[in-house]
Scaffold this motif. Structure first.
Motif, PDB file in Angstrom:
ATOM      1  N   ARG A  69      -3.732  -0.113  -2.908  1.00 27.48           N
ATOM      2  CA  ARG A  69      -3.308   0.233  -1.558  1.00 27.48           C
ATOM      3  C   ARG A  69      -4.460  -0.027  -0.590  1.00 27.48           C
ATOM      4  NH1 ARG A  69       0.720   0.169  -3.953  1.00 27.48           N
ATOM      5  NH2 ARG A  69       2.368   1.686  -4.099  1.00 27.48           N
ATOM      6  N   LYS A  70      -4.108  -0.202   0.676  1.00 25.59           N
ATOM      7  CA  LYS A  70      -5.132  -0.373   1.711  1.00 25.59           C
ATOM      8  C   LYS A  70      -5.844   0.939   1.998  1.00 25.59           C
ATOM      9  CE  LYS A  70      -2.573  -4.030   4.006  1.00 25.59           C
ATOM     10  NZ  LYS A  70      -1.760  -4.374   5.164  1.00 25.59           N
ATOM     11  N   ASN A  71      -5.073   2.034   1.974  1.00 22.17           N
ATOM     12  CA  ASN A  71      -5.614   3.355   2.257  1.00 22.17           C
ATOM     13  C   ASN A  71      -4.608   4.413   1.783  1.00 22.17           C
ATOM     14  OD1 ASN A  71      -3.584   3.672   4.342  1.00 22.17           O
ATOM     15  ND2 ASN A  71      -4.883   2.383   5.626  1.00 22.17           N
ATOM     16  N   MET A  72      -4.898   5.663   2.090  1.00 24.97           N
ATOM     17  CA  MET A  72      -4.011   6.755   1.677  1.00 24.97           C
ATOM     18  C   MET A  72      -3.086   7.204   2.805  1.00 24.97           C
ATOM     19  SD  MET A  72      -6.164   9.236  -0.786  1.00 24.97           S
ATOM     20  CE  MET A  72      -7.798   8.694  -1.202  1.00 24.97           C
ATOM     21  N   ARG A  73      -2.898   6.385   3.775  1.00 24.29           N
ATOM     22  CA  ARG A  73      -2.091   6.752   4.941  1.00 24.29           C
ATOM     23  C   ARG A  73      -0.699   7.255   4.565  1.00 24.29           C
ATOM     24  NH1 ARG A  73      -0.422   2.770   9.910  1.00 24.29           N
ATOM     25  NH2 ARG A  73       0.748   4.322  11.058  1.00 24.29           N
ATOM     26  N   PHE A  74      -0.084   6.640   3.567  1.00 22.86           N
ATOM     27  CA  PHE A  74       1.267   7.036   3.168  1.00 22.86           C
ATOM     28  C   PHE A  74       1.270   7.778   1.833  1.00 22.86           C
ATOM     29  CE2 PHE A  74       1.896   3.286   5.902  1.00 22.86           C
ATOM     30  CZ  PHE A  74       2.632   3.888   6.908  1.00 22.86           C
ATOM     31  N   GLY A  75       0.143   8.375   1.481  1.00 20.75           N
ATOM     32  CA  GLY A  75       0.032   9.120   0.234  1.00 20.75           C
ATOM     33  C   GLY A  75      -0.836   8.384  -0.768  1.00 20.75           C
ATOM     34  N   ARG A  76      -1.070   9.055  -1.878  1.00 20.58           N
ATOM     35  CA  ARG A  76      -1.882   8.468  -2.940  1.00 20.58           C
ATOM     36  C   ARG A  76      -1.120   7.346  -3.627  1.00 20.58           C
ATOM     37  NH1 ARG A  76      -4.457  12.717  -6.808  1.00 20.58           N
ATOM     38  NH2 ARG A  76      -5.299  10.760  -7.567  1.00 20.58           N
ATOM     39  N   ALA A  77      -1.853   6.371  -4.085  1.00 23.74           N
ATOM     40  CA  ALA A  77      -1.252   5.214  -4.755  1.00 23.74           C
ATOM     41  C   ALA A  77      -0.472   5.626  -5.996  1.00 23.74           C
ATOM     42  CB  ALA A  77      -2.333   4.203  -5.114  1.00 23.74           C
ATOM     43  N   CYS A  78      -0.958   6.621  -6.721  1.00 21.53           N
ATOM     44  CA  CYS A  78      -0.292   7.043  -7.955  1.00 21.53           C
ATOM     45  C   CYS A  78       1.110   7.592  -7.699  1.00 21.53           C
ATOM     46  CB  CYS A  78      -1.130   8.065  -8.701  1.00 21.53           C
ATOM     47  SG  CYS A  78      -1.300   9.642  -7.852  1.00 21.53           S
ATOM     48  N   GLU A  79       1.374   8.020  -6.479  1.00 19.45           N
ATOM     49  CA  GLU A  79       2.699   8.543  -6.155  1.00 19.45           C
ATOM     50  C   GLU A  79       3.779   7.468  -6.239  1.00 19.45           C
ATOM     51  OE1 GLU A  79       2.183  10.490  -2.387  1.00 19.45           O
ATOM     52  OE2 GLU A  79       0.856  11.990  -3.243  1.00 19.45           O
TER      53      GLU A  79
END
Length: 127
Positions: free
Chosen positions: A52-62
């Protein structure tokens, strides 16, 4: 190299730096796909890589949904059927945060035993 493939390469390098031996990458069956299979003296890892680029929309693991967990489990079962082992299977997720246009990740998180596919055969849980 596309972003996804680059993320998998970063994850593979991370695992090797941390003492794991790569077994295969991009194992595919009609049931599902596993990004990386790696091992050490104790565990056989089935690794899902999320970039992911960042955690803007939540953690990648989600993004490792119940549906994705089921597909990973079925693919892992296919692998284990064809490649019996005494190693303990484990499902891990590697989150990589890489800003757009960057070549070096801002963060890599290795979530060991991210979900337990055998806890309850019909119920999958992340963490």
């Amino acid at each position: 190299m596309n972003r996804g493939a680059y993320g998998e390469q970063l994850a593979a390098e991370y695992l090797e730096k941390h003492g794991y031996q790569l077994v295969t990458r991009n194992f595919r069956t009609r049931l599902g796909e596993i990004d990386i299979i790696a091992q050490n003296d104790t565990f056989l890892l089935f690794v899902e890589v999320k970039l992911r680029k960042n955690m803007r929309f939540g953690r990648a693991c989600e993004a490792v949904t119940l549906s994705k967990q089921r597909k990973l489990t079925l693919a892992a079962e296919a692998w284990l059927y064809a490649h019996p082992t005494k190693l303990q299977p484990r499902f891990d997720v590697i989150e990589i945060y890489l800003a757009a246009g960057a070549s070096v990740p801002t963060e890599i998180q290795h979530l060991e035993n991210a979900f337990d596919a055998y806890k309850e055969r019909n119920r999958f849980e992340l963490f």
